[in-house]
Design a protein around this motif. Structure first.
Motif, PDB file in Angstrom:
ATOM      1  N   SER A  70      29.050  87.506  51.755  1.00 12.08           N
ATOM      2  CA  SER A  70      29.443  88.218  50.846  1.00 12.08           C
ATOM      3  C   SER A  70      28.244  89.374  50.645  1.00 12.08           C
ATOM      4  CB  SER A  70      29.768  87.830  49.531  1.00 12.08           C
ATOM      5  OG  SER A  70      28.734  87.401  48.758  1.00 12.08           O
ATOM      6  N   ARG A  71      28.640  90.633  50.047  1.00 11.52           N
ATOM      7  CA  ARG A  71      27.740  91.884  50.017  1.00 11.52           C
ATOM      8  C   ARG A  71      26.470  91.286  48.911  1.00 11.52           C
ATOM      9  NH1 ARG A  71      29.034  96.924  50.181  1.00 11.52           N
ATOM     10  NH2 ARG A  71      28.031  97.346  48.254  1.00 11.52           N
TER      11      ARG A  71
ATOM     12  N   SER B 169      26.929  90.776  53.752  1.00 17.67           N
ATOM     13  CA  SER B 169      28.022  91.610  54.539  1.00 17.67           C
ATOM     14  C   SER B 169      28.120  91.540  55.888  1.00 17.67           C
ATOM     15  CB  SER B 169      28.229  93.028  54.015  1.00 17.67           C
ATOM     16  OG  SER B 169      29.493  93.555  54.145  1.00 17.67           O
TER      17      SER B 169
ATOM     18  N   PRO C 131      33.240  94.739  55.595  1.00 17.03           N
ATOM     19  CA  PRO C 131      31.814  94.453  55.948  1.00 17.03           C
ATOM     20  C   PRO C 131      31.146  95.449  56.443  1.00 17.03           C
ATOM     21  CG  PRO C 131      33.792  93.184  56.770  1.00 17.03           C
ATOM     22  CD  PRO C 131      34.287  94.321  56.415  1.00 17.03           C
TER      23      PRO C 131
ATOM     24  N   GLU D  63      32.240  86.067  56.939  1.00 19.46           N
ATOM     25  CA  GLU D  63      31.400  87.261  56.577  1.00 19.46           C
ATOM     26  C   GLU D  63      30.609  86.707  55.371  1.00 19.46           C
ATOM     27  OE1 GLU D  63      31.404  91.135  54.196  1.00 19.46           O
ATOM     28  OE2 GLU D  63      33.364  89.994  54.571  1.00 19.46           O
TER      29      GLU D  63
END
Length: 198
Positions: free
Chosen positions: A82-83, A159, A148, A80
């Motif tokens: 990241s934000r 995300s 996520p 995933e």
């Protein structure tokens, strides 16, 4: 005036369909920004998942090397972005809750194998494992990780789960449904073999 762990008035939000909806839509009913996170370490010091955090310059190359090690060891993963878009989490999911110490030994083994495969480069962007501890801190919860697919970052393709080329999967839910969960026996076998090899 008082630490959260010692506060007798603290209240926790249960996980409900509404909470999941708020997370996916990015806001609560009052229009306030809403992000759900979890503490992977359970009270009995087990966990259902392990996440490996890559954060800093070179995260993409390091995560790719880590994923290559996972493929070689036949370990199912999900990566995933990241934000922030400047890092990644590589997720392992387990069929049942396993001891956090065992899950973390698995993560440490894969990190070590990855570093040994590229001694000249290292793994500088590796930050930490979630859960971040083997045992529950006194009065605490362990480490928090944001879940996520929260709408705000998702609009920038952050995300979200990625394929081998670091491109977001078109159908995030179909991808997640396809990720194999690992059984405790498989994890124990890999960790025990690694420990025998020192």
């Amino acid at each position: 005036r008082i630490k959260c762990a010692e506060c007798p008035s603290r209240r926790f939000l249960p996980v409900t369909d509404d909470v999941i909806r708020w997370h996916l839509s990015g806001h609560d009913p009052d229009g306030q920004s809403f992000v759900a996170g979890i503490y992977p370490l359970l009270r009995d010091e087990t966990c259902f998942l392990l996440a490996v955090d890559f954060d800093k310059t070179g995260w993409q190359e390091d995560a790719a090397a880590f994923l290559e090690t996972c493929r070689r060891l036949n370990l199912p993963t999900a990566i995933e972005r990241s934000r922030s878009g400047r890092g990644a989490h590589v997720w392992f999911f387990f069929e049942d809750a396993i001891p956090a110490a065992l899950a973390r030994r698995l993560g440490s083994h894969v990190i070590t194998e990855t570093m040994e495969a590229r001694p000249d480069i290292g793994l500088d962007s590796y930050d930490r494992l979630f859960p971040n501890q083997d045992t529950m801190p006194q009065g605490g919860f362990g480490s928090l990780i944001a879940l996520p697919l929260q709408k705000g970052p998702r609009k920038q393709d952050n995300s979200v789960f990625l394929d081998d080329d670091f491109v977001p999967w078109i159908d995030q839910w179909a991808f997640l449904a396809s990720v194999r969960r690992m059984g405790r026996t498989q994890v124990e076998r890999i960790v025990e073999a690694a420990e025998r090899r020192d």
